[in-house]
Scaffold this motif. Structure first.
Motif, PDB file in Angstrom:
ATOM      1  N   ASN A 276       0.883  -1.116   0.184  1.00  0.00           N
ATOM      2  CA  ASN A 276       0.010   0.037   0.010  1.00  0.00           C
ATOM      3  C   ASN A 276       0.759   1.305   0.187  1.00  0.00           C
ATOM      4  O   ASN A 276       0.625   2.099   0.667  1.00  0.00           O
ATOM      5  CB  ASN A 276      -0.911  -0.047   1.327  1.00  0.00           C
ATOM      6  N   SER A 297       1.292   6.871   1.300  1.00  0.00           N
ATOM      7  CA  SER A 297       0.272   5.468   1.159  1.00  0.00           C
ATOM      8  C   SER A 297      -0.396   5.837  -0.165  1.00  0.00           C
ATOM      9  O   SER A 297      -0.815   6.988  -0.797  1.00  0.00           O
ATOM     10  CB  SER A 297      -0.582   5.707   2.337  1.00  0.00           C
ATOM     11  N   LYS A 302      -5.796   2.960   4.206  1.00  0.00           N
ATOM     12  CA  LYS A 302      -5.168   1.887   4.600  1.00  0.00           C
ATOM     13  C   LYS A 302      -3.616   2.153   4.904  1.00  0.00           C
ATOM     14  O   LYS A 302      -3.137   2.888   4.129  1.00  0.00           O
ATOM     15  CB  LYS A 302      -5.150   0.511   3.557  1.00  0.00           C
ATOM     16  N   PRO A 303      -3.186   1.881   6.107  1.00  0.00           N
ATOM     17  CA  PRO A 303      -1.751   2.166   6.400  1.00  0.00           C
ATOM     18  C   PRO A 303      -0.799   1.489   5.516  1.00  0.00           C
ATOM     19  O   PRO A 303      -0.939   0.417   4.867  1.00  0.00           O
ATOM     20  CB  PRO A 303      -1.706   1.789   7.941  1.00  0.00           C
ATOM     21  N   ASP A 305       2.041  -0.881   5.087  1.00  0.00           N
ATOM     22  CA  ASP A 305       2.842  -2.304   5.573  1.00  0.00           C
ATOM     23  C   ASP A 305       4.293  -2.340   5.040  1.00  0.00           C
ATOM     24  O   ASP A 305       4.437  -2.764   4.051  1.00  0.00           O
ATOM     25  CB  ASP A 305       1.859  -3.276   5.330  1.00  0.00           C
ATOM     26  N   ASP A 307       7.535  -4.487   6.279  1.00  0.00           N
ATOM     27  CA  ASP A 307       8.277  -5.457   6.827  1.00  0.00           C
ATOM     28  C   ASP A 307       9.049  -6.330   6.183  1.00  0.00           C
ATOM     29  O   ASP A 307       9.353  -6.252   4.868  1.00  0.00           O
ATOM     30  CB  ASP A 307       6.989  -6.306   7.452  1.00  0.00           C
TER      31      ASP A 307
END
Length: 485
Positions: A276, A297, A302-303, A305, A307
């Protein structure tokens, strides 16, 4: 492993031992039968087995031949050479301490024959030969000792790998050796040349690839040993190598450790995921340089992400498997793991229990080796060149062969045991318990010499004391006479 010959007189058992149906005492192998024997020995699964066992000893394990993974994926090939460690530890334990040979007849030694035996042992480096035979037996399951007379007419011995020699036995209950074959590959075309040994003669033979082997009967020489001078050594009748039954476990350990290293490499190159967010290469390079992640974003609702992709961790499972597999490698091969902490802290009794399985296997191997070494001594005495001449073999039976295990010893316990044994056994037997005494007979002689020397000194001191006493007595008599006058 089935072996089929083109002769009804030749056969092999499940242990790949060759037999011959001898109809006449002077009967010789035909050229076709010799060709069939060498063909089965050289080109059959037997040679493939020998080569495979040899490769594992030198570290050429199965994992090195696996197909390569595609570029970009971790592909470690680790080899943990348990095969070499097992063999080297067992050989060091079994023959690391030189084997001792003594001539004892009716309880007494013979210095003259002992001297000849020691010369034979030294000239042939026999203690090292025994260690090499033990190593080859552990690797291949069998080995051979070749006896011959050199140009100086001295009896010599040499260890020979089972890849270059074999013995054909009589298909009878006593399984007497009938033929010994030693050969080498002459060139890349698999041409062979070698020697065929019988009880009476030694023949040269040669052959080309795909062609028949020719035995040169015209240049045959007399076999002075009067028996096949190739002696087989083995530690079990199945002719199995020390680590042959645990090769699967060794492969599994190689695979598990390689996978663990692949996992380490995977985590070192973990892939970052960005969800996103809109990011271009320039922004990515700038974030890597400044070590700050700032991305807009795509969907405000929506945040973002960010990782790393995580691979499932099976480290505990792998460690448990490795511990069990490594333990089974040592257990099933009957070789102690000298890396175990117990060997640095345990007492002598605890070490004996830890080495019990290894000691039992070594004792069985020792009995088989003594049988083969006895054959060597009998052949040596038959020739009578370096050793005394005795065709009856009786003198050879008087040679005592002492194998000592190479282990740490508690000298204090041994001394206590030796002292206690003097009340129930001979002094020689009691002294032989001491691990640091290599020659009990020499030690007994040294004790006798010391006792005789001590008795001599004691006698001299007593004589000196008597002389001084007589001198004092005479002086006293002289003094009394002077007083009377």
């Amino acid at each position: 492993m089935a072996i089929n010959f083109n002769s009804e007189r030749l056969s092999a058992d499940d242990n790949q031992v060759f037999y011959f149906d001898q109809l006449d005492g002077d009967e010789l192998l035909s050229t076709d039968e010799l060709s069939s024997l060498i063909s089965q020995h050289q080109g059959h699964e037997l040679m493939h087995r020998y080569n495979r066992l040899r490769k594992y000893y030198v570290g050429q394990h199965k994992i090195l031949n696996k197909p390569r993974k595609r570029p970009g994926k971790p592909d470690t090939r680790l080899v943990v050479n348990f095969a070499k460690e097992l063999v080297d530890n067992e050989v060091g334990y079994f023959a690391g301490t030189p084997v001792k040979f003594d001539y004892v007849e009716n309880g007494d030694s013979n210095e003259e024959i002992d001297k000849q035996i020691n010369e034979f042992v030294d000239n042939n480096n026999l203690t090292d030969v025994v260690a090499e035979l033990a190593k080859q037996v552990d690797i291949f399951g069998r080995s051979y000792l070749l006896m011959y007379q050199n140009e100086e007419k001295q009896t010599r011995v040499a260890p020979v790998e089972p890849r270059n020699a074999f013995v054909v036995y009589a298909n009878t209950v006593d399984a007497k050796p009938l033929f010994g074959i030693y050969y080498t590959t002459r060139n890349k075309n698999n041409g062979v040349s070698g020697m065929l040994y019988t009880g009476d003669f030694v023949y040269n033979f040669q052959g080309s690839n795909g062609g028949a082997i020719t035995i040169d009967t015209e240049t045959a020489t007399e076999n002075l040993f009067k028996a096949v001078p190739i002696i087989e050594f083995y530690s079990n009748v199945e002719r199995q190598g020390l680590y042959e039954q645990v090769i699967g476990l060794i492969d599994a350990v190689d695979e598990a450790l390689s996978n663990k290293n692949n996992d380490i490499e995977y985590f070192s190159n973990t892939i970052m995921k960005v969800i996103n967010a809109k990011i271009d290469q320039k922004t990515m390079d700038d974030m890597i340089d400044k070590r700050v992640i700032v991305v807009p974003s795509i969907n405000p609702e929506k945040p973002v992400d960010i990782d790393f992709l995580n691979k499932p961790d099976a480290d505990t499972i792998q460690e448990n498997f490795l511990d069990r597999a490594i333990d089974m490698i040592y257990t099933k091969s009957n070789v102690a793991n000298f890396q175990d902490e117990v060997f640095g802290t345990a007492s002598g009794t605890a070490l004996e229990f830890k080495l019990q399985a290894m000691s039992t296997a070594a004792n069985m191997k020792e009995r088989k080796f003594k049988m083969s070494l006895s054959k060597m001594w009998r052949l040596g005495f038959t020739v009578g060149a370096t050793l005394p001449l005795d065709p009856t073999g009786r003198q050879a039976n008087n040679i005592q062969m002492t194998f000592k295990r190479t282990v740490p010893h508690n000298i204090q316990d041994e001394a206590t045991t030796a002292k206690a044994l003097q009340d129930v056994v001979s002094r020689r037997t009691a002294i032989s318990v001491l691990s640091f005494v290599d020659d009990p007979d020499a030690e007994l002689k040294a004790l006798e010499d010391e006792q005789q020397e001590a008795a001599k000194r004691s006698q001299q001191m007593m004589s000196l004391a008597d002389d001084e006493s007589d001198s004092d007595f005479n002086k006293g008599d002289a003094g009394d006479g002077a007083t009377e006058r």
